[in-house]
Structures are given as structure tokens and as C-alpha cells.
Design a protein around this motif. Structure first.
Motif, mmCIF file in Angstrom:
data_model
loop_
_atom_site.group_PDB
_atom_site.id
_atom_site.type_symbol
_atom_site.label_atom_id
_atom_site.label_comp_id
_atom_site.label_asym_id
_atom_site.label_seq_id
_atom_site.Cartn_x
_atom_site.Cartn_y
_atom_site.Cartn_z
ATOM 1 N N TRP A 158 60.872 64.281 71.664
ATOM 2 C CA TRP A 158 62.237 63.905 72.024
ATOM 3 C C TRP A 158 63.032 63.573 70.766
ATOM 4 C CZ3 TRP A 158 66.253 63.707 75.083
ATOM 5 C CH2 TRP A 158 67.160 62.648 75.058
ATOM 6 N N GLN A 159 64.161 64.262 70.588
ATOM 7 C CA GLN A 159 65.073 64.009 69.484
ATOM 8 C C GLN A 159 66.262 63.227 70.028
ATOM 9 O OE1 GLN A 159 64.351 65.468 66.189
ATOM 10 N NE2 GLN A 159 62.394 65.692 67.264
ATOM 11 N N ALA A 160 66.259 61.912 69.838
ATOM 12 C CA ALA A 160 67.241 61.051 70.489
ATOM 13 C C ALA A 160 68.657 61.311 69.991
ATOM 14 C CB ALA A 160 66.874 59.587 70.270
ATOM 15 N N GLU A 161 68.807 61.576 68.709
ATOM 16 C CA GLU A 161 70.152 61.720 68.134
ATOM 17 C C GLU A 161 70.904 62.894 68.740
ATOM 18 O OE1 GLU A 161 72.282 62.184 63.745
ATOM 19 O OE2 GLU A 161 70.152 61.696 63.905
ATOM 20 N N THR A 162 70.206 63.994 68.973
ATOM 21 C CA THR A 162 70.851 65.189 69.529
ATOM 22 C C THR A 162 70.541 65.389 71.001
ATOM 23 O OG1 THR A 162 68.963 66.537 68.795
ATOM 24 C CG2 THR A 162 70.855 66.364 67.304
ATOM 25 N N GLU A 163 69.724 64.504 71.567
ATOM 26 C CA GLU A 163 69.298 64.606 72.965
ATOM 27 C C GLU A 163 68.716 65.983 73.275
ATOM 28 O OE1 GLU A 163 71.720 63.151 76.084
ATOM 29 O OE2 GLU A 163 72.393 61.378 74.985
ATOM 30 N N THR A 164 67.747 66.350 72.471
ATOM 31 C CA THR A 164 67.066 67.625 72.666
ATOM 32 C C THR A 164 65.548 67.390 72.685
ATOM 33 O OG1 THR A 164 67.131 68.036 70.274
ATOM 34 C CG2 THR A 164 68.877 69.025 71.610
ATOM 35 N N VAL A 174 50.667 69.114 83.375
ATOM 36 C CA VAL A 174 51.431 67.940 82.957
ATOM 37 C C VAL A 174 52.046 68.213 81.586
ATOM 38 C CG1 VAL A 174 51.342 65.484 82.410
ATOM 39 C CG2 VAL A 174 49.907 66.391 84.239
ATOM 40 N N LYS A 175 53.310 67.825 81.416
ATOM 41 C CA LYS A 175 53.982 67.964 80.135
ATOM 42 C C LYS A 175 53.814 66.676 79.334
ATOM 43 C CE LYS A 175 55.704 71.871 81.643
ATOM 44 N NZ LYS A 175 55.257 73.185 81.130
ATOM 45 N N LEU A 176 53.508 66.822 78.036
ATOM 46 C CA LEU A 176 53.390 65.672 77.144
ATOM 47 C C LEU A 176 54.649 65.605 76.290
ATOM 48 C CD1 LEU A 176 51.510 63.392 76.074
ATOM 49 C CD2 LEU A 176 50.769 65.005 74.314
ATOM 50 N N VAL A 177 55.362 64.478 76.376
ATOM 51 C CA VAL A 177 56.609 64.306 75.619
ATOM 52 C C VAL A 177 56.470 63.063 74.749
ATOM 53 C CG1 VAL A 177 59.100 63.961 75.733
ATOM 54 C CG2 VAL A 177 57.954 65.389 77.443
ATOM 55 N N GLU A 178 56.557 63.244 73.440
ATOM 56 C CA GLU A 178 56.429 62.110 72.525
ATOM 57 C C GLU A 178 57.800 61.528 72.219
ATOM 58 O OE1 GLU A 178 54.325 60.857 68.294
ATOM 59 O OE2 GLU A 178 54.612 62.976 68.760
ATOM 60 N N ILE A 179 57.898 60.203 72.296
ATOM 61 C CA ILE A 179 59.103 59.482 71.903
ATOM 62 C C ILE A 179 58.731 58.548 70.765
ATOM 63 C CG2 ILE A 179 58.727 57.757 73.735
ATOM 64 C CD1 ILE A 179 61.759 57.328 73.770
ATOM 65 N N HIS A 180 59.524 58.540 69.706
ATOM 66 C CA HIS A 180 59.230 57.682 68.566
ATOM 67 C C HIS A 180 59.605 56.235 68.882
ATOM 68 C CE1 HIS A 180 58.231 61.175 66.242
ATOM 69 N NE2 HIS A 180 59.450 61.674 66.341
ATOM 70 N N ARG A 181 58.887 55.334 68.277
ATOM 71 C CA ARG A 181 59.116 53.906 68.504
ATOM 72 C C ARG A 181 60.579 53.511 68.283
ATOM 73 N NH1 ARG A 181 61.279 50.112 68.452
ATOM 74 N NH2 ARG A 181 60.997 48.062 67.575
ATOM 75 N N ASP A 182 61.223 54.082 67.265
ATOM 76 C CA ASP A 182 62.607 53.717 66.956
ATOM 77 C C ASP A 182 63.600 54.239 67.977
ATOM 78 O OD1 ASP A 182 61.719 52.421 64.685
ATOM 79 O OD2 ASP A 182 62.059 54.143 63.368
ATOM 80 N N ASP A 183 63.159 55.121 68.876
ATOM 81 C CA ASP A 183 64.070 55.719 69.863
ATOM 82 C C ASP A 183 63.897 55.123 71.256
ATOM 83 O OD1 ASP A 183 65.099 57.418 67.940
ATOM 84 O OD2 ASP A 183 63.630 58.985 68.331
ATOM 85 N N ILE A 184 63.195 53.999 71.359
ATOM 86 C CA ILE A 184 62.948 53.396 72.671
ATOM 87 C C ILE A 184 64.257 53.084 73.402
ATOM 88 C CG2 ILE A 184 62.125 51.268 73.776
ATOM 89 C CD1 ILE A 184 59.924 53.229 73.230
ATOM 90 N N ALA A 185 65.294 52.709 72.669
ATOM 91 C CA ALA A 185 66.572 52.372 73.305
ATOM 92 C C ALA A 185 67.193 53.559 74.028
ATOM 93 C CB ALA A 185 67.556 51.824 72.259
#
Length: 281
Positions: free
Chosen positions: A39-45, A110-121
Motif C-alpha cells: 500500500w502506497q499511502a501518499e498516492t493511494e495505490t 487470500v491477498k496479502l497487502v503490506e502497510i508500513h508502520r508510518d502509514d497506519i493513519a
């Protein structure tokens, strides 16, 4: 600027320039195109991952109970049955994140989606995409999750786990790894307890975050026998032909040099050994 240009043409050029400067519309993700994403939070992609960095589940030694618990939970989820969010906590290098990735590779559908700790918000925005894809099931994976004293992003995670109006979508599980059982530093807990009027309530809000994970799977430092089992398993799997006595001796010497025994140390030794033997892993 061309002052002879018609007003209509000038307005059109200004509008195009403003469009380029403005935020881009987020792309509709193609979840059918891959089994894993970042997950790329800045671009929502969602960035597809072609090859997940993982080892086969059978190579993870010394964590049999943890493996069986997480595998059973994930299998139930993949079948559409009730399952729990999981917090994998404990000793460093003992295979917490490796287990999550290996279990995903073992369980299909099942899809695995990684989110970085800094993007929890950004979790509420992320989950909106998952809600729009009810035909897919997702494991949301956050590696090395923890929070510091001034951090407030944990509130987004609390709401997602159970506390919010919308809550967690039925097609999503959260798997997180952490070295801390309560996701916050021990000295912070002790300090707040010692200075609070009501010590029990002082840290309740943050400690309750880990309570919202239905599964707590603890990892502890491995014994020498478990460490050698890991080394032998890797050596056999990758065809590193070394006499067992020599393999054990070198592996123990490597661990002494690192000052610890763990799955990570075993893998680092195997990488060094393969390099010395001119073998590719």
C-alpha cells in the motif's frame, strides 16, 4: 504569453495547468492481477509484488505451535469462516514476519497487502478499497508495529480493529508483528503508572490496543537444538553438502560471533555458507 490569444484558449490552457498541479485521481486497483501488494499511502495505490520474499513453510523450524495456530486461523478465514486478527510478538529474528508470508504462500485465495508502520493513519482510506471488493479476501500485514509516547496514530488502528462505527470489513484480517507485547515501550508503561493518579487507567487506552487482537502468538529465543535444526533444514533444502559435524561446528561458531541464536542468524549463516561453496540460493 501571447496577448493576441483568444480569451477562451487562454482559459483552457490555465485549466489544463491547474489539472496537472492538482491531486491525481486514485487508480482503481486490479486485485485480480497479483496475490500480494504494498500500500502506497501518499498516492493511494497498491503496488503489485511479483515475487514475495519468503521461504517455504516447511523450512520454519522450532515454531511448530505458532505455525499451526496461524495456519489454522488463516485457513478458516480463506474458507469464509470466522477468524481472528493476530499479533505475533516476541524475540527478534525468530520468524514472525517469515511465518506470515509463508502461511500466505501455503493458503490460497487470500491477498496479502503490506502497510508500513508510518502509514497506519491511512487505514480508513485503505479499508474503503477493500470494502468495495467483497469477492476478494485480504490479509493486511504490518511488520514491526509499535508506538511511542507522542504517537497518536494507534487510535486509527483501534477503531479499525473493533471500536469504530464501521469496524473491520468481513473480508479483512490484520496480522501484525512486534517485539513488544503491548506495542509500546516498557519504560513508558512503567513511567505512566508511577506518575498517574490512577495507574491502572493511565495506560489502559494504549494497552487495550493489543487486547483487540484475538490471537497473541508469542515467539521466544530458540535453544541450541532448534537453531541447529534450522541450519540443517536450510542446508538440506538448498543442497549444501557439508558433513553434519562440520556444519554444526561452523553454525555454532557463527552464532557465538553474533551473540545470539535465532532463525535470522541461521539464515545469515546459510547465506555465508552458500557463498563459500559457490552455490546459489
Amino acid at each position: 504569453m501571447n496577448f493576441q490569444e483568444p480569451i477562451s484558449g487562454l482559459i483552457e490552457r490555465i485549466a489544463r495547468a491547474l489539472e496537472r498541479l492538482g491531486p491525481r485521481e486514485p487508480e482503481i486497483p486490479d486485485f485480480a492481477g497479483s496475490d500480494a501488494f504494498v500500500w502506497q499511502a501518499e498516492t493511494e495505490t497498491f503496488l503489485p509484488v511479483v515475487t514475495v520474499n519468503r521461504v517455504p513453510l516447511s523450512l520454519l523450524k522450532g515454531i511448530d505451535n505458532m505455525r499451526d495456530t496461524l495456519l489454522a486461523n488463516t485457513t478458516r478465514f480463506a474458507r469464509g469462516l470466522p477468524a481472528n486478527n493476530a499479533l505475533l510478538w516476541g524475540a527478534r529474528g525468530m520468524g514472525k514476519s517469515s511465518l506470515v508470508k509463508a502461511v500466505h504462500g501455503e493458503v490460497g485465495g487470500v491477498k496479502l497487502v503490506e502497510i508500513h508502520r508510518d502509514d497506519i493513519a491511512s487505514l480508513p482510506r485503505l479499508l474503503a478499497y477493500f470494502r468495495a471488493e467483497p469477492n476478494h479476501r485480504f490479509i493486511l500485514f504490518c511488520d514491526d508495529l509499535s508506538f511511542e509516547a507522542v504517537d497518536t496514530s494507534y487510535k486509527s488502528l483501534k477503531a479499525v480493529l473493533e471500536g469504530g462505527i464501521e469496524g473491520r470489513p468481513a473480508n479483512v484480517l490484520l496480522y501484525a508483528t512486534s517485539n513488544r507485547r503491548h506495542l509500546m515501550p516498557r519504560e513508558m508503561v512503567d513511567n505512566e503508572r508511577s506518575t498517574a493518579i490512577n495507574p491502572a487507567e493511565a495506560v489502559e487506552e494504549k494497552v487495550s490496543l493489543s487486547d483487540r487482537f484475538g490471537l497473541w502468538i508469542g515467539f521466544h529465543n530458540c535453544s541450541q537444538d532448534d537453531y541447529l535444526d534450522m541450519v540443517r533444514g536450510y542446508a538440506k533444502h538448498y543442497g549444501l553438502e557439508v558433513p553434519q559435524q562440520e556444519l554444526d561446528r561452523d553454525a555454532l561458531e557463527w552464532a557465538r560471533g553474533r551473540g545470539s541464536r535465532s532463525g535470522r542468524v541461521a539464515w545469515q549463516f546459510i547465506q555465508d555458507l552458500a557463498g563459500r561453496l559457490d552455490k546459489r540460493l
